[in-house]
Write a protein that holds these residues in place. Sequence first.
Motif, mmCIF file in Angstrom:
data_model
loop_
_atom_site.group_PDB
_atom_site.id
_atom_site.type_symbol
_atom_site.label_atom_id
_atom_site.label_comp_id
_atom_site.label_asym_id
_atom_site.label_seq_id
_atom_site.Cartn_x
_atom_site.Cartn_y
_atom_site.Cartn_z
ATOM 1 N N ILE A 267 -3.906 -3.163 -2.607
ATOM 2 C CA ILE A 267 -3.338 -3.462 -3.918
ATOM 3 C C ILE A 267 -3.404 -2.245 -4.825
ATOM 4 O O ILE A 267 -2.450 -1.916 -5.541
ATOM 5 N N GLY A 268 -4.533 -1.534 -4.789
ATOM 6 C CA GLY A 268 -4.645 -0.323 -5.596
ATOM 7 C C GLY A 268 -3.644 0.741 -5.166
ATOM 8 O O GLY A 268 -3.008 1.386 -6.004
ATOM 9 N N THR A 269 -3.535 0.896 -3.834
ATOM 10 C CA THR A 269 -2.571 1.885 -3.327
ATOM 11 C C THR A 269 -1.150 1.465 -3.652
ATOM 12 O O THR A 269 -0.308 2.294 -4.017
ATOM 13 N N LEU A 270 -0.882 0.152 -3.501
ATOM 14 C CA LEU A 270 0.462 -0.334 -3.791
ATOM 15 C C LEU A 270 0.835 -0.122 -5.254
ATOM 16 O O LEU A 270 1.992 0.200 -5.559
ATOM 17 N N ASN A 271 -0.141 -0.314 -6.140
ATOM 18 C CA ASN A 271 0.157 -0.101 -7.557
ATOM 19 C C ASN A 271 0.580 1.341 -7.825
ATOM 20 O O ASN A 271 1.536 1.601 -8.563
ATOM 21 N N GLN A 272 -0.143 2.289 -7.190
ATOM 22 C CA GLN A 272 0.265 3.687 -7.315
ATOM 23 C C GLN A 272 1.602 3.932 -6.611
ATOM 24 O O GLN A 272 2.465 4.651 -7.134
ATOM 25 N N TYR A 273 1.715 3.310 -5.426
ATOM 26 C CA TYR A 273 2.952 3.506 -4.643
ATOM 27 C C TYR A 273 4.165 2.947 -5.404
ATOM 28 O O TYR A 273 5.235 3.574 -5.417
ATOM 29 N N TYR A 274 3.972 1.795 -6.040
ATOM 30 C CA TYR A 274 5.098 1.171 -6.744
ATOM 31 C C TYR A 274 5.550 2.005 -7.949
ATOM 32 O O TYR A 274 6.726 1.999 -8.305
ATOM 33 N N ILE A 275 4.613 2.717 -8.565
ATOM 34 C CA ILE A 275 5.012 3.593 -9.672
ATOM 35 C C ILE A 275 5.937 4.695 -9.158
ATOM 36 O O ILE A 275 7.002 4.965 -9.726
ATOM 37 N N ILE A 276 5.507 5.318 -8.043
ATOM 38 C CA ILE A 276 6.341 6.370 -7.433
ATOM 39 C C ILE A 276 7.651 5.771 -6.928
ATOM 40 O O ILE A 276 8.736 6.323 -7.149
ATOM 41 N N LEU A 277 7.517 4.607 -6.232
ATOM 42 C CA LEU A 277 8.713 3.964 -5.682
ATOM 43 C C LEU A 277 9.674 3.552 -6.793
ATOM 44 O O LEU A 277 10.902 3.700 -6.652
ATOM 45 N N PHE A 278 9.115 3.055 -7.902
ATOM 46 C CA PHE A 278 9.969 2.616 -9.004
ATOM 47 C C PHE A 278 10.776 3.792 -9.568
ATOM 48 O O PHE A 278 11.973 3.679 -9.803
ATOM 49 N N VAL A 279 10.081 4.923 -9.773
ATOM 50 C CA VAL A 279 10.771 6.099 -10.315
ATOM 51 C C VAL A 279 11.845 6.576 -9.341
ATOM 52 O O VAL A 279 13.002 6.804 -9.724
ATOM 53 N N PHE A 280 11.445 6.729 -8.074
ATOM 54 C CA PHE A 280 12.390 7.226 -7.070
ATOM 55 C C PHE A 280 13.555 6.252 -6.885
ATOM 56 O O PHE A 280 14.730 6.655 -6.874
ATOM 57 N N THR A 281 13.229 4.949 -6.754
ATOM 58 C CA THR A 281 14.276 3.945 -6.548
ATOM 59 C C THR A 281 15.177 3.826 -7.767
ATOM 60 O O THR A 281 16.385 3.628 -7.636
ATOM 61 N N MET A 282 14.580 3.959 -8.956
ATOM 62 C CA MET A 282 15.379 3.885 -10.176
ATOM 63 C C MET A 282 16.422 5.004 -10.207
ATOM 64 O O MET A 282 17.583 4.787 -10.592
ATOM 65 N N ILE A 283 16.020 6.199 -9.760
ATOM 66 C CA ILE A 283 16.981 7.313 -9.701
ATOM 67 C C ILE A 283 18.107 6.974 -8.729
ATOM 68 O O ILE A 283 19.298 7.154 -9.039
ATOM 69 N N ILE A 284 17.730 6.463 -7.539
ATOM 70 C CA ILE A 284 18.743 6.095 -6.535
ATOM 71 C C ILE A 284 19.635 4.988 -7.076
ATOM 72 O O ILE A 284 20.869 5.040 -6.949
#
Length: 597
Positions: A267-284
């Motif tokens: 869950i901790g890793t996912l929270n960090q991962y989702y921040i990165i994923l959100f930024v990257f996915t938002m750009i896409i």
Amino acid sequence: MRKRGIAYKLFLIHILLFASIFIIQIVFQSTYFEPYYIHTKKQNMEEFARTIESKINNHEPTDTINQYITQISENNNTIITVIDDQLQHHYGSSLNNNYTQFVVRTKDNKEYKIVDDFFSIDYKEINKENSISIEGLLMDGKESLVLPNKIKMGTRVLEPTEISTIFFEGFTNDNDMMNQQPKPITIEGKVISKPTENKSFTAQKNVLIQEMIVMMDRKEEQTFTNQINTVRDTQTDINNLVLTENVEGTDLVIFAVTSLQSVDEVIGTLNQYYIILFVFTMIIVILIAIIFSKTLSKPLVKMSTIANQIANQNFSEKYIVKSKDELGQMGEALNKISTNLEQKITELVHANEKLAQDYELQLKLKEKEKEFVANVSHELKTPLTVINGYIKGIKNGVYEQSDLKYCDVILDEVDRMTEMVQEMLDISRLESPIYQLTESTFDLWHTFLKVYDKFKAMADEKGLQILFEIDEEAYVNGDIKRIEQVITNLFINAVKYTPKHNRINIKIVYLESFNKYMFKIENENIFIPNDEIEQIWDPFYRVEKSRNKEFGGSGLGLAIVKQILERHHSSFGVNNTENGVEFYFDLRAVSTDYFDY
């Protein structure tokens, strides 16, 4: 307020949709993932416990049971042990020297393993290279395992509680790590190493031992109930699931401990991962939304532009259909609307123009009708006046009744009226929609000769020279009587209006490209004003306005010619030439190959 375009709205919808899905996923994961994970772990642990209980009750071999426990322990990161109510180990993980906390080397280079005192001392403060002094019990025959009772590090002293004493009193089996008669020992040295087992395993081990100690404390109360709880290890600060279940019909108890560190870490890793994923996915998503919104809105914007042009009655631009989907069908429908609307508006414009023309024609016809009536009245009034005057003169004795010249004048006027009435009847018949021509094949040249022979004397009286330029034969199709009437009227007009001692030129020529014969008659030294050429075909119209009897006629001859030639669908007209005035008309030629000679 600025109007937002469809591309902007589509872009915004895509971004909001993505953000909503992403946020909902994070919320559900944060709220329900951990409980779901723990629930699944509990079900698995209960299933493992039931299977172990079944194997024990079925008296399966110890190796088989241990093999099964080892397999599920490795696959599920779980420690499982089966002990009796005296804390004697039977199956699964046992308390052996794997629970070493650290190793101490004395000045004489002898190494001692300091074993776990089961939560009575906080070993987190002890690190490698620490100078240390330990008082404890020597636990094995090799004199290498030490259970500490007191640990000194400089001025700090760590001592165990009574829990360790209570716990170790229960171990009497030779297979366990403790001797039945441990020996006191004091050692001094340095910490040279700490165990390499991971933090999660340490937490599981600590919790397992803690629960066993709790069980030992409660054994007199006989409260060994089946349960599964979440327990946090105070040494590693990790949550663990602990299952305690009695084996029915025996004094055995199954202990199972599985770490929840993985779900916390995930869950901790996912929270960090989702921040990165959100930024990257938002750009896409932004790029895709821009492309998609532009792609989807482009045809709609184009159709909107075309629709506005249609609203402004500009039908020149059409939508280029590139797909068969709903947008393509909408584009085709827009093109059909544009085409049909353009056609209907064009038809309406033409209809309005035709209506305007018809209205104008009606006005002209009314004017011509009035003019016709006036002309008829005038033309009839003159002979009637002459006839009336001569008859009154004869009746009143002004003229002698025996003088026949007065009767001749009266008869001439009567003939003139008769001719006029006949011509008016001719025009009326030709204008009737039910009138039919009597068509046949005839020689246009011979028809003219017939007319010429009839009126040659009239031309000779004026000393006119008639010149011919014709083919030997000119077979045409038409109503021979009506064409003879046309030629007669044209020839008589030419004779009447050509000055004396001039020429009349007659031509009949074959127009090969049209397969027609053209009849031309030109009278020299006489011209028609250009502004009156189109009017000479009107009834009662005469270029010579004085209506002198020298030129005779009623002004109906050319009107009759026009009606007859229009019935034949002929091209006809009149032109001023270098020498005079030329009238012409054509008729469809007929091949002579079908005639027998």
